[in-house]
Design an enzyme around this catalytic site. Sequence first.
Site, PDB file in Angstrom:
ATOM      1  N   THR A  67      66.120 -13.087 -68.968  1.00  0.00           N
ATOM      2  CA  THR A  67      66.512 -14.301 -69.660  1.00  0.00           C
ATOM      3  C   THR A  67      65.421 -14.676 -70.654  1.00  0.00           C
ATOM      4  OG1 THR A  67      67.115 -16.617 -69.402  1.00  0.00           O
ATOM      5  CG2 THR A  67      65.691 -15.702 -67.710  1.00  0.00           C
ATOM      6  N   HIS A  68      65.864 -15.085 -71.852  1.00  0.00           N
ATOM      7  CA  HIS A  68      64.928 -15.318 -72.962  1.00  0.00           C
ATOM      8  C   HIS A  68      65.246 -16.675 -73.610  1.00  0.00           C
ATOM      9  CE1 HIS A  68      62.267 -14.377 -76.272  1.00  0.00           C
ATOM     10  NE2 HIS A  68      63.205 -14.784 -77.101  1.00  0.00           N
ATOM     11  N   ILE A 123      56.134  -6.833 -70.224  1.00  0.00           N
ATOM     12  CA  ILE A 123      57.141  -5.864 -70.646  1.00  0.00           C
ATOM     13  C   ILE A 123      57.297  -4.836 -69.518  1.00  0.00           C
ATOM     14  CG2 ILE A 123      57.743  -4.132 -72.393  1.00  0.00           C
ATOM     15  CD1 ILE A 123      57.406  -6.870 -73.629  1.00  0.00           C
ATOM     16  N   ASP A 147      66.227  -3.051 -72.087  1.00  0.00           N
ATOM     17  CA  ASP A 147      66.026  -1.654 -72.487  1.00  0.00           C
ATOM     18  C   ASP A 147      64.550  -1.486 -72.853  1.00  0.00           C
ATOM     19  OD1 ASP A 147      65.698  -2.729 -74.995  1.00  0.00           O
ATOM     20  OD2 ASP A 147      67.544  -1.899 -75.841  1.00  0.00           O
ATOM     21  N   ALA A 148      64.219  -0.373 -73.500  1.00  0.00           N
ATOM     22  CA  ALA A 148      62.798  -0.082 -73.727  1.00  0.00           C
ATOM     23  C   ALA A 148      62.163  -0.977 -74.796  1.00  0.00           C
ATOM     24  CB  ALA A 148      62.642   1.390 -74.114  1.00  0.00           C
ATOM     25  N   GLY A 149      62.959  -1.701 -75.551  1.00  0.00           N
ATOM     26  CA  GLY A 149      62.408  -2.569 -76.596  1.00  0.00           C
ATOM     27  C   GLY A 149      62.019  -3.939 -76.048  1.00  0.00           C
ATOM     28  N   ASP A 162      63.076  -7.458 -75.787  1.00  0.00           N
ATOM     29  CA  ASP A 162      64.225  -8.375 -75.889  1.00  0.00           C
ATOM     30  C   ASP A 162      65.332  -7.828 -76.788  1.00  0.00           C
ATOM     31  OD1 ASP A 162      62.868 -10.207 -74.231  1.00  0.00           O
ATOM     32  OD2 ASP A 162      61.827 -11.069 -75.932  1.00  0.00           O
TER      33      ASP A 162
HETATM   34  C1  GRF Z   1      62.042 -19.397 -69.254  1.00  0.00           C
HETATM   35  O1  GRF Z   1      62.384 -20.203 -70.358  1.00  0.00           O
HETATM   36  C2  GRF Z   1      62.065 -17.940 -69.612  1.00  0.00           C
HETATM   37  O2  GRF Z   1      63.100 -17.574 -70.459  1.00  0.00           O
HETATM   38  C3  GRF Z   1      60.733 -17.819 -70.311  1.00  0.00           C
HETATM   39  O3  GRF Z   1      59.852 -18.567 -69.518  1.00  0.00           O
HETATM   40  C4  GRF Z   1      60.589 -19.594 -68.862  1.00  0.00           C
HETATM   41  C5  GRF Z   1      60.365 -19.424 -67.392  1.00  0.00           C
HETATM   42  O4  GRF Z   1      60.638 -20.592 -66.695  1.00  0.00           O
HETATM   43  N1  GRF Z   1      60.353 -16.456 -70.507  1.00  0.00           N
HETATM   44  P1  GRF Z   1      60.597 -20.653 -65.097  1.00  0.00           P
HETATM   45  O5  GRF Z   1      59.353 -19.925 -64.626  1.00  0.00           O
HETATM   46  O6  GRF Z   1      61.858 -20.007 -64.586  1.00  0.00           O
HETATM   47  O7  GRF Z   1      60.538 -22.113 -64.772  1.00  0.00           O
END
Ligand code: GRF
Length: 191
Positions: free
Chosen positions: A107-108, A91, A140-142, A144
């Site tokens: 990215t999540h 975080i 942001d601070a949270g 995701d």
């Molecule tokens: C991605 O799916 C990302 O969203 C998650 O971990 C994975 C990282 O993959 N937090 P990489 O290291 O880019 O291959």
Amino acid sequence: MRLVVLVSGSGTNLQAILDACEDPSFGCEVVAVGADRPAIAGLDRAERRGVPTFVVAVADHPDRASWDAALADAIGAHDPDLVVSAGFMKILGPAVLERFGGRVINTHPALLPSFPGAHGVRDAMAHGVKVTGCTCHYVDAGVDTGPIIAQRAVAVEDDDTEGSLHERIKVVEREMLVCVLRELGERHRSA
Ligand code: GRF
């Protein structure tokens, strides 16, 4: 647009960004790659391209606040326009967010606001969803919780494992991230 990319593992999202940057019309340059741990594939990918790297490990600092401040300094040394958390499994703290506020994206591997946190793929499967996906959002601070920039949907198959599903999500996640950066780069140039 100058990018600092933060990674913690295999760095396939980073690789997709580095590959996209080979085309000058993409309009982005990875000026540094940072990690919270040494000896990971993500750092090797950067070094192979001659991109400067830095490691700021929590264990090397007396507390989380000084780690956060050191990370902000390490990122700031490369003067980025945008910080990209691409598989960075920590975080980000207030020092980083105050310094680069509104200029940090993540990215999540789930369709936020469902299944935030470190186990988005596992949690979505455990819930029994039939469609999941990935989300690119401002940080942001949270955890995701920041404004959503883009999402992609991925169907869950009956025989999926967490690993197989995550690999399919990562294919569209990389495409989504490159697409977002192209758009943000265009906006940055015309600003
Ligand atoms: C991605 O799916 C990302 O969203 C998650 O971990 C994975 C990282 O993959 N937090 P990489 O290291 O880019 O291959």
